[in-house]
Design a protein around this motif. Structure first.
Motif, PDB file in Angstrom:
ATOM      1  N   ARG A 118       1.006  -1.169   0.005  1.00  0.00           N
ATOM      2  CA  ARG A 118       0.043  -0.105  -0.108  1.00  0.00           C
ATOM      3  C   ARG A 118       0.840   1.318  -0.092  1.00  0.00           C
ATOM      4  N   GLU A 119       0.754   2.276  -0.922  1.00  0.00           N
ATOM      5  CA  GLU A 119       1.332   3.462  -1.108  1.00  0.00           C
ATOM      6  C   GLU A 119       0.810   4.590  -0.407  1.00  0.00           C
ATOM      7  N   ALA A 120       0.880   4.834   0.863  1.00  0.00           N
ATOM      8  CA  ALA A 120       0.233   5.497   1.692  1.00  0.00           C
ATOM      9  C   ALA A 120       1.069   6.816   2.510  1.00  0.00           C
ATOM     10  N   GLY A 121       2.392   6.613   2.382  1.00  0.00           N
ATOM     11  CA  GLY A 121       3.278   7.090   3.102  1.00  0.00           C
ATOM     12  C   GLY A 121       3.128   7.152   4.497  1.00  0.00           C
ATOM     13  N   GLU A 122       2.926   5.989   5.256  1.00  0.00           N
ATOM     14  CA  GLU A 122       2.861   5.741   6.554  1.00  0.00           C
ATOM     15  C   GLU A 122       3.982   5.474   7.089  1.00  0.00           C
ATOM     16  N   LYS A 123       3.830   5.742   8.687  1.00  0.00           N
ATOM     17  CA  LYS A 123       4.976   5.353   9.492  1.00  0.00           C
ATOM     18  C   LYS A 123       5.274   3.974   9.394  1.00  0.00           C
ATOM     19  N   GLU A 124       6.775   3.648   9.412  1.00  0.00           N
ATOM     20  CA  GLU A 124       7.040   2.333   9.307  1.00  0.00           C
ATOM     21  C   GLU A 124       8.107   2.348  10.791  1.00  0.00           C
ATOM     22  N   ARG A 125       7.833   1.099  11.857  1.00  0.00           N
ATOM     23  CA  ARG A 125       8.680   1.073  12.825  1.00  0.00           C
ATOM     24  C   ARG A 125       9.409  -0.269  12.446  1.00  0.00           C
ATOM     25  N   ILE A 126      10.764  -0.100  12.561  1.00  0.00           N
ATOM     26  CA  ILE A 126      11.510  -1.313  12.074  1.00  0.00           C
ATOM     27  C   ILE A 126      12.049  -2.012  13.505  1.00  0.00           C
ATOM     28  N   TRP A 127      11.772  -3.350  13.960  1.00  0.00           N
ATOM     29  CA  TRP A 127      12.341  -3.908  15.264  1.00  0.00           C
ATOM     30  C   TRP A 127      13.354  -4.747  14.990  1.00  0.00           C
ATOM     31  N   VAL A 128      14.573  -4.530  15.681  1.00  0.00           N
ATOM     32  CA  VAL A 128      15.609  -5.420  15.891  1.00  0.00           C
ATOM     33  C   VAL A 128      15.146  -6.830  16.429  1.00  0.00           C
ATOM     34  N   GLU A 146       9.610   8.021   8.954  1.00  0.00           N
ATOM     35  CA  GLU A 146       8.168   8.690   9.072  1.00  0.00           C
ATOM     36  C   GLU A 146       7.045   8.448   8.021  1.00  0.00           C
ATOM     37  N   HIS A 147       7.901   8.358   6.695  1.00  0.00           N
ATOM     38  CA  HIS A 147       6.965   8.030   5.672  1.00  0.00           C
ATOM     39  C   HIS A 147       7.538   6.821   4.869  1.00  0.00           C
ATOM     40  N   GLU A 148       6.882   5.750   4.582  1.00  0.00           N
ATOM     41  CA  GLU A 148       7.298   4.877   3.659  1.00  0.00           C
ATOM     42  C   GLU A 148       5.937   3.981   2.977  1.00  0.00           C
ATOM     43  N   GLU A 149       6.350   3.194   2.014  1.00  0.00           N
ATOM     44  CA  GLU A 149       5.410   2.527   1.420  1.00  0.00           C
ATOM     45  C   GLU A 149       5.225   1.087   2.276  1.00  0.00           C
ATOM     46  N   SER A 167       9.062  -5.290  10.500  1.00  0.00           N
ATOM     47  CA  SER A 167       8.465  -3.971  10.556  1.00  0.00           C
ATOM     48  C   SER A 167       7.088  -4.085  11.012  1.00  0.00           C
ATOM     49  N   TRP A 168       6.613  -2.809  11.442  1.00  0.00           N
ATOM     50  CA  TRP A 168       5.175  -2.694  11.711  1.00  0.00           C
ATOM     51  C   TRP A 168       4.940  -1.212  11.228  1.00  0.00           C
TER      52      TRP A 168
END
Length: 239
Positions: A118-128, A146-149, A167-168
């Motif tokens: 989904r291309e909405a420019g939403e936040k992505e949180r990448i967990w280790v 802050e913004h990602e696909e 990722s969340w």
């Protein structure tokens, strides 16, 4: 010093002004610039002769970084086979973002490599997920874009050898966004972030991950195993 080739199809930069504004030197140029202090880095693009991946280039590449999106099918099967053989012989391969659909990644995985997006420019949180892994060196428990696909599960890949990042997304999905594989003598790392209209490759944590992955994926010093019919190492007593 590790020799790195950054391959980019370089099509969005030619046809989309918004992408040119974010990456005026191309995605490949941006990645080259932040790796150049620590590695010997060159770039290659789709429209060069042999897609920039001549035998001379491939044979002198320790780690190949791959970004592609709209022109996967334009890479010939012959070149894909050459890249595959280099990986099996020890060259590292780092596949970024939409490179999950590249011929070389699908060939090495043996699956569709499909996913939700989904291309909405939403936040992505990448967990280790694996804090002991060398690719996670220098990172906190997580970092955010802050913004990602969005890419969402199910991601149709083989069970990874190692799951380094998950990722969340703001919309609720999760995704296995940093995975490793071994194929032959070579090591492969897939890393999810990097949509072309967002400045993801300027993010310091993203840059750290890619630099760490280059070091991790660098070839080991050994020959590829010999296969096929083998003579015994010891004397056989059977008749």
């Amino acid at each position: 010093m590790i020799n790195v080739t950054v391959w980019n199809e370089n099509r969005h930069e030619q046809i989309n002004e918004a992408v040119r504004k974010v990456y005026p030197e191309g995605i490949h140029g941006t990645i080259q610039s932040f790796l150049a202090d620590d590695f010997q880095v060159r770039t290659a693009t789709l429209d060069e002769p042999e897609y920039g991946l001549s035998d001379e280039v491939l044979n002198s590449t320790d780690v190949l970084i791959w970004w592609g999106h709209v022109a996967h099918d334009e890479v010939s099967d012959e070149v894909v086979q050459k890249v595959k053989e280099r990986v099996l012989n020890g060259m590292g391969l780092i596949v970024l973002h939409s490179g999950h659909f590249s011929k070389i990644f699908k060939t090495l995985m043996g699956t569709s490599c499909d996913l939700k997006w989904r291309e909405a420019g939403e936040k992505e949180r990448i967990w280790v997920i694996d804090p002991s892994h060398p690719i996670a060196s220098g990172l906190g428990e997580y970092f955010e874009l802050e913004h990602e696909e969005m890419y969402g599960e199910h991601f149709d890949i083989p069970v990874p050898d190692e799951l380094v990042f998950t990722s969340w997304f703001e919309g609720g999905e999760v995704f296995r966004s940093g995975v490793t594989y071994r194929r032959g003598n070579g090591k492969i790392f897939y890393f999810r972030p990097g949509h072309e209209t967002f400045p993801t490759y300027y993010n310091k944590d993203v840059q750290k991950v890619i630099a760490n992955a280059v070091k991790w994926a660098a070839p080991v010093e050994r020959e590829r195993p010999v296969y096929g019919n083998a003579k015994p190492l010891e004397h056989l007593t059977i008749s």
